[in-house]
Design an enzyme around this catalytic site. Structure first.
Site, short mmCIF file in Angstrom:
data_model
loop_
_atom_site.label_atom_id
_atom_site.label_comp_id
_atom_site.label_asym_id
_atom_site.label_seq_id
_atom_site.Cartn_x
_atom_site.Cartn_y
_atom_site.Cartn_z
N GLY A 37 0.82 -1.21 0.00
CA GLY A 37 0.00 0.00 0.00
C GLY A 37 0.85 1.25 0.00
CG PHE A 38 0.32 6.16 0.53
CD1 PHE A 38 1.44 6.70 -0.08
CD2 PHE A 38 -0.35 6.91 1.49
CE1 PHE A 38 1.89 7.97 0.27
CE2 PHE A 38 0.09 8.17 1.84
CZ PHE A 38 1.22 8.70 1.23
CG ASP A 83 -0.97 -5.41 0.09
OD1 ASP A 83 -2.11 -5.51 -0.38
OD2 ASP A 83 -0.52 -4.34 0.55
CB THR A 85 -6.75 -0.56 -1.28
OG1 THR A 85 -6.17 -0.96 -0.02
CG2 THR A 85 -8.26 -0.65 -1.19
CG ASP A 104 -7.69 -11.71 3.45
OD1 ASP A 104 -7.38 -10.90 4.36
OD2 ASP A 104 -8.87 -11.94 3.12
CE1 TYR A 141 -2.62 -19.39 12.96
CE2 TYR A 141 -1.45 -20.43 11.14
CZ TYR A 141 -1.54 -20.12 12.48
OH TYR A 141 -0.57 -20.52 13.35
CB ALA A 193 -1.16 1.21 10.89
CE1 TYR A 198 -8.96 2.74 8.13
CE2 TYR A 198 -9.40 4.91 9.03
CZ TYR A 198 -8.52 3.98 8.54
OH TYR A 198 -7.17 4.28 8.46
CE1 TYR A 251 -4.36 -11.00 21.38
CE2 TYR A 251 -2.23 -12.06 21.10
CZ TYR A 251 -3.61 -12.08 20.98
OH TYR A 251 -4.21 -13.19 20.45
#
Ligand code: UDP
Length: 316
Positions: free
Chosen positions: A10-11, A31, A35, A56, A60, A114, A145, A159
């Site tokens: 990504g960007f 990735d 997008t 993806d 897992y 992120a 989002y 965690y």
């Protein structure tokens, strides 16, 4: 040292891959290219310290060999993108973060999440310090989002507290620079593209809403400093130079030298009225502040977009 960077095509992810490779790390980029774009990492593929897995991360994740850091950057991030992929956005923020944390735990690696200024929603205080809990509509269109990222922060802290994973959380404010997609739908790519092809500049609402734009190199430097620090609670990274969207559109118009008019379109639902990072904490803990101003950053980004538009025209 070896890093796994999810969303690495990504960007932001691809700039992170570059930065880590430059610092001497091995990088495994993951990735699913929903997008992201393989063109963002094409220049890295021949580097023996770089590898790419089309995967993806909401499913897992399996990685062989040692890992020292996991940076979870996979997610659609532009409002039109996450409105187009609402379920994937929720899944990568929730299941994807769980999987990435599980990987970090298994490998005894550091973990960096992120996160986003969207955690503050449509903020009632400005600038926004990390201590502000936010003003988010959980069931609005942006909720997919915002709430995924808020969940991601919560599970990261869990965690840290219960499994003692060495975690970090960066709250990223609006960032721009080369490798943004021409058609990603955010203000800056839209305005630059429109100005370059002579289309009217589309300002949503009256344009009095504000944003604060950070150049990508500054952001990446801040993220690396955070990873090197011992701070486990969220840290804002962004440029506090606040500007209205109307003024921003005028700046792009002047830079490109277009005579195309500014036209107003309806304001999207729950569009935050103001956004500006309080970076006191980043200044204090990371000794970080942005160095590239809007004029310098826009010029570099303009050159990148000019090339992209020329290439697109050539292909057509
Ligand atoms: N915006 C706009 N015209 C556009 C795209 C966006 O006026 O063509 C506005 C949008 O409504 C928001 C601001 O610009 O107020 C920043 O939007 P962007 O999509 O870049 O990201 P956001 O900060 O909302 O996540």
């Amino acid at each position: 040292m070896r890093a796994v960077i999810t969303g690495g095509a990504g960007f932001l992810g691809s700039h992170l891959c570059d930065y880590f490779i430059e610092k001497g790390w091995d990088v495994l980029c993951m990735d699913n290219l929903v997008t992201g774009a393989d063109s963002n990492i094409a220049h890295l593929l021949s580097n023996p310290r770089f590898s790419f897995a089309q995967q993806d991360v909401s499913k897992y994740i399996e990685v062989s060999g040692p890992v020292d850091a996991v940076l979870h950057f996979a997610s659609p991030a532009s409002p039109p993108d996450y409105l187009k992929f609402p379920i994937q956005t929720l899944k990568v923020g929730a299941l994807g973060t769980h999987n990435a944390l599980g990987l970090a735990m298994a490998k005894k690696a550091k973990f960096l999440q992120a996160s986003t200024s969207e955690c503050y929603g449509d903020p009632e205080v400005s600038p926004q310090p990390e201590s502000y809990w936010g003003h988010v509509n959980p069931i609005g269109p942006r909720g997919v989002y915002d709430e995924a990222k808020r969940f991601a922060e919560a599970i990261t802290m869990a965690y840290y507290r219960y499994h003692h994973v060495d975690t970090r959380i960066v709250r990223i404010f609006n960032t721009y620079g080369p490798r943004m997609r021409l058609n990603d739908g955010r203000a800056l790519p839209n305005f630059l593209y429109q100005a370059l092809v002579g289309e009217p500049i589309t300002v949503y609402g009256d344009g009095k809403q504000t944003r604060s734009f950070c150049y990508v190199a500054d952001l990446i430097d801040g993220i690396y400093r955070l990873l090197e620090s011992h701070e486990h609670e969220p840290v804002n990274i962004g440029n506090p130079a606040e500007i209205t969207i109307l003024e921003f559109a005028e700046r792009v118009r002047a830079l490109v030298g277009t005579t195309a008019p500014i036209v107003h379109h309806p304001l999207p639902e729950d569009d935050p009225k103001q956004r500006c990072p309080d970076i006191t904490k980043a200044r204090r803990i990371l000794k970080w502040e942005p160095k590239v101003n809007l004029e310098q950053g826009l010029k570099i980004t303009y050159d990148f977009f000019k090339q992209q538009v020329a290439t697109a025209k050539h292909k057509a």
